[in-house]
Scaffold this motif. Structure first.
Motif, PDB file in Angstrom:
ATOM      1  N   TRP A 437       0.773  -1.247   0.040  1.00 47.06           N
ATOM      2  CA  TRP A 437      -0.053   0.092   0.153  1.00 47.06           C
ATOM      3  C   TRP A 437       0.732   1.212   0.062  1.00 47.06           C
ATOM      4  O   TRP A 437       0.702   2.251  -0.766  1.00 47.06           O
ATOM      5  N   ARG A 438       1.863   1.217   0.834  1.00 49.98           N
ATOM      6  CA  ARG A 438       2.937   2.500   0.895  1.00 49.98           C
ATOM      7  C   ARG A 438       3.530   2.659  -0.181  1.00 49.98           C
ATOM      8  O   ARG A 438       4.048   3.686  -0.626  1.00 49.98           O
ATOM      9  N   ASN A 439       3.947   1.291  -1.066  1.00 50.97           N
ATOM     10  CA  ASN A 439       4.638   1.437  -2.541  1.00 50.97           C
ATOM     11  C   ASN A 439       3.660   1.636  -3.551  1.00 50.97           C
ATOM     12  O   ASN A 439       3.963   1.978  -4.611  1.00 50.97           O
ATOM     13  N   GLY A 440       2.433   1.997  -3.334  1.00 50.67           N
ATOM     14  CA  GLY A 440       1.304   2.471  -4.185  1.00 50.67           C
ATOM     15  C   GLY A 440       0.953   1.457  -5.168  1.00 50.67           C
ATOM     16  O   GLY A 440       0.533   1.687  -6.395  1.00 50.67           O
ATOM     17  N   ALA A 441       1.132  -0.001  -4.809  1.00 51.85           N
ATOM     18  CA  ALA A 441       0.930  -0.944  -5.701  1.00 51.85           C
ATOM     19  C   ALA A 441      -0.713  -1.360  -5.836  1.00 51.85           C
ATOM     20  O   ALA A 441      -1.432  -1.418  -4.659  1.00 51.85           O
ATOM     21  N   ALA A 442      -1.229  -1.768  -6.881  1.00 54.80           N
ATOM     22  CA  ALA A 442      -2.686  -2.296  -6.865  1.00 54.80           C
ATOM     23  C   ALA A 442      -2.586  -3.864  -6.718  1.00 54.80           C
ATOM     24  O   ALA A 442      -1.641  -4.529  -7.426  1.00 54.80           O
ATOM     25  N   VAL A 443      -3.389  -4.408  -5.973  1.00 55.06           N
ATOM     26  CA  VAL A 443      -3.100  -5.686  -5.364  1.00 55.06           C
ATOM     27  C   VAL A 443      -4.454  -6.388  -5.579  1.00 55.06           C
ATOM     28  O   VAL A 443      -5.444  -5.986  -5.137  1.00 55.06           O
ATOM     29  N   ASP A 444      -4.437  -7.988  -6.041  1.00 58.32           N
ATOM     30  CA  ASP A 444      -5.498  -8.603  -6.092  1.00 58.32           C
ATOM     31  C   ASP A 444      -5.063  -9.719  -5.029  1.00 58.32           C
ATOM     32  O   ASP A 444      -3.685 -10.116  -4.691  1.00 58.32           O
ATOM     33  N   PHE A 445      -5.846 -10.482  -4.321  1.00 54.57           N
ATOM     34  CA  PHE A 445      -5.774 -11.621  -3.878  1.00 54.57           C
ATOM     35  C   PHE A 445      -6.243 -13.071  -4.683  1.00 54.57           C
ATOM     36  O   PHE A 445      -6.956 -12.837  -5.366  1.00 54.57           O
ATOM     37  N   LEU A 590       9.882  -5.437  -0.163  1.00 55.65           N
ATOM     38  CA  LEU A 590       8.944  -5.658  -1.049  1.00 55.65           C
ATOM     39  C   LEU A 590       9.072  -4.426  -2.408  1.00 55.65           C
ATOM     40  O   LEU A 590       8.752  -4.753  -3.117  1.00 55.65           O
ATOM     41  N   GLY A 591       9.587  -3.304  -1.721  1.00 52.13           N
ATOM     42  CA  GLY A 591       9.916  -2.193  -2.845  1.00 52.13           C
ATOM     43  C   GLY A 591      10.828  -2.648  -3.804  1.00 52.13           C
ATOM     44  O   GLY A 591      10.939  -2.209  -5.027  1.00 52.13           O
ATOM     45  N   ALA A 592      11.915  -3.499  -3.335  1.00 51.23           N
ATOM     46  CA  ALA A 592      13.115  -3.881  -4.329  1.00 51.23           C
ATOM     47  C   ALA A 592      12.338  -4.785  -5.178  1.00 51.23           C
ATOM     48  O   ALA A 592      12.773  -5.084  -6.356  1.00 51.23           O
TER      49      ALA A 592
END
Length: 678
Positions: A437-445, A590-592
């Protein structure tokens, strides 16, 4: 320009409303309620959730007159109805006539009438009575013009997730026979040669009631599976009636976000649409991040289709030790957040605040203070704003990143007699999601058997229970060019909770390029240093690399110098392994991985601002206490109607929904494949 899209119900646009319990009020109040609903912009209300005793006051007595009048009244005011089957709270007459429907605890205590959900899920008497009620309601209202949605039961598993009575025991044995076929296969799966637990006949098997010591872990795991299935069987019995009597009217039941007792992947497969009850805590400064995670799960349960927020609080709830209200603007912001994450409706518990009962201090769209209250002003104001977003309905989100969530693994991970009892899958997943979330990614489960091809990056915060088929899928995904990040204590047991031999995590060793030699859980209050990343808490592992490189080593304690985080090139892809809990450093790790996978943020925004996209609609939500400026915009804000060129300034708790050019990958229903090679 804006194509028509499928909606959740026959009601156009975004749904707005809440639970309505008119039986709690004199009938002369109903007309006032209907008029106020129109004023507030309400388009649908949920009716009848706890009306069993009013609808069926005796075994062969029925009273539908009041509900007939209510349905007609709502329809006359242009308000659609989500009609419940009323089966969540059996009436007193049924309990006294058939006391065996009351649930029994693991200690043998039979719970009493006086609350709600007081029934054994396996009870034939309860199921028969519930199906009879559902059929009576369906046959009476299947053609009513107000009916837009069927609502089965209410929050399955909220109070009773299991029952240990003799009826449940017999149902459990039937479930086990269906699963294993013969007692010998069960003995092999349960490892019953340990502690002389071997069974010679089905009749010898009981539920995992309170015992002198630890109970067989595979028996307990199967019990968790059975309990989810037993409640699902109740749901399916009612749904079969609704589908028969009123085909074409969608059916739902309200989920409870990321809820451990019920396997929502299995449940969602039987829902016409997914609906959720969500109650983020206004006292929690990170509540919006956890809420975003829950909403992404709801969206993912039906493969990205829009979902419905069926319940939330207008302000304070009534059931926490301290019930903090939502400060001005927070209800609006959090409601828009649900739409930003795929909801096509924003509804509440409840419409009018109750005078009596356990929830009389729970907030409502119409508070105790009536139309002079702050809450009512927000109800009306938000209803008008939500109507401006009608065109968003039906649009979808495209994500490059997926988190694997497996209920079997969740249940197995949190059993007793493990190296540490501090491992909580929801907390672990929340920490990983928060970093995304802090890295701005869109996420699916995704479930463990999902097709991973559409995703650039796949995360498995924990897969303690790992089937060989899932391990093979993850390995193929990496070999084919995908990026995988796997968390600690993964790949440890198979579907029967038996250890994978040959060195942990045996099924993923080739993909990860490591071998875990020993688990080193970290005692409460202590931590170990991980070079360049910070402190690890909760868990660490003694591991050796085979083909992986060390991304970060331990820098203190008995594991100093050994790998803590690794990265392995496998085929055309890369697999990372995080052997410890790094609550303060997951952003970096996770940013890397996001960078390596080529995953970009949805939009560049300042800290505290959330950006999500549904097709051409960019949602910008400022969760901070200060003003924030977002740049690089070109479109129109649907909330204000103003053009947006270049930059937009958001007030504290402010929001914007900017219609922009629609990315090709975000077309509703369009698969987003081949992202890893682009």
């Amino acid at each position: 320009m804006h194509r028509s899209r499928e909606t959740l119900t026959r009601v156009a646009g975004l749904l707005y409303g809440g639970d309505y319990n008119p039986e709690q009020w004199p009938e002369e109040v109903w007309a006032e309620d209907a008029a106020l609903m129109r004023e507030a912009g309400v388009t649908m209300v949920t009716v009848g959730v706890f009306s069993w005793a009013r609808l069926q006051p005796g075994p062969d007595a029925w009273d539908f007159g009041w509900l007939d009048r209510l349905m007609d009244l709502l329809h006359g005011h242009g308000i659609a109805v989500d009609l419940a089957t009323a089966t969540a709270s059996p009436p007193a007459w049924l309990v006294r006539a058939r006391p065996e429907i009351l649930p029994v605890t693991a200690d043998g205590v039979r719970l009493e009438f006086g609350s709600r959900q007081h029934y054994c899920p396996s009870s034939p008497a309860y199921r028969e009575a519930a199906v009879r009620l559902a059929r009576a309601i369906a046959e009476r209202y299947e053609g009513h013009p107000a009916l837009a949605l069927w609502h089965i039961h209410n929050e399955y598993g909220d109070h009773v997730t299991e029952c240990f009575c003799e009826v449940s025991a017999a149902d459990f044995r039937r479930w086990l026979r269906d699963r294993y076929g013969d007692v010998g296969a069960l003995n092999a799966a349960w490892g019953t040669d340990f502690w002389s637990q071997r069974y010679g006949a089905w009749e010898e098997i009981e539920p995992p009631r309170t015992a002198p010591g630890p109970v067989n872990p595979t028996q307990t795991l199967d019990w968790r599976r059975f309990c989810s299935d037993a409640l699902l069987a109740c749901h399916m019995a009612e749904k079969a009636v609704l589908d028969e009597v009123s085909p074409g009217v969608p059916v739902t039941t309200n989920f409870m976000s990321m809820f451990k007792p019920l396997d929502y992947w299995e449940w969602a497969a039987h829902e016409d649409l997914v609906s959720d009850d969500a109650y983020p805590d206004p006292a929690d400064p990170e509540a919006h991040v956890t809420a975003a995670m829950n909403y992404d799960l709801m969206r993912s349960l039906k493969g990205g289709r829009p979902w419905l927020l069926l319940e939330q609080a207008a302000s304070a709830v009534s059931w926490r030790p301290v019930n903090v209200p939502k400060r001005p603007g927070l209800q609006r912001l959090w409601s828009l957040q649900t739409v930003a994450h795929g909801a096509d409706g924003v509804m509440y518990f409840q419409w009018r605040a109750s005078r009596a009962g356990a929830e009389k201090y729970h907030s409502a769209l119409l508070p105790h203070g009536g139309t002079a209250s702050r809450g009512w002003a927000e109800t009306v104001r938000f209803g008008r704003e939500l109507a401006r977003l009608a065109e968003v309905a039906g649009s979808r989100t495209a994500a490059d990143t997926a988190i694997v969530l497996d209920w079997d693994s969740w249940w197995a991970l949190e059993q007793d007699d493990h190296p540490s009892l501090r491992l909580d899958l929801k907390e672990l997943t929340s920490a990983w999601y928060a970093a995304l979330w802090r890295n701005g990614a869109a996420v699916d489960f995704v479930p463990p058997d999902a097709d991973l091809e559409p995703y650039r990056l796949v995360l498995a915060p924990n897969l303690y229970l790992l089937r060989n088929a899932t391990a093979e899928s993850l390995t193929r995904y990496v070999a084919g060019g995908g990026h995988l990040v796997c968390g600690f204590f993964s790949g440890i047991v198979d579907e029967n909770d038996h250890i994978h031999l040959g060195g942990y995590p045996a099924p993923l060793r080739d993909a990860l390029g490591i071998v875990v030699d020993e688990f080193w859980p970290i005692p409460d209050g202590e931590s170990v240093e991980v070079a360049t990343l910070g402190h690890a808490t909760l868990w660490s592992e003694w591991l050796d690399t085979t083909t992986a490189e060390t991304f970060a080593p331990y820098a203190s304690g008995p594991l100093a110098g050994r790998p803590a985080v690794t990265r392995n090139a496998h085929g055309a892809g890369t697999a990372w392994y995080v052997s410890c809990h790094l609550p303060g450093a997951l952003d970096a790790v996770l940013g890397a991985a996001l960078d390596a996978a080529g995953v970009r943020p949805v939009h560049d925004v300042p800290p505290g601002v959330e950006a999500t996209r549904r097709g051409p609609y960019l949602f910008l939500l400022n969760h901070g206490d200060g003003h924030a400026t977002v740049r690089g915009l070109d479109g129109a804000d649907l909330l204000t109607g103003a053009a947006v060129r270049g930059e937009l300034r958001l007030a504290p708790l402010g929001a914007a929904v900017v219609r922009t050019a629609e990315p090709a990958a975000a077309e509703p229903g369009t698969p987003h494949h081949d992202r890893r090679s682009s």
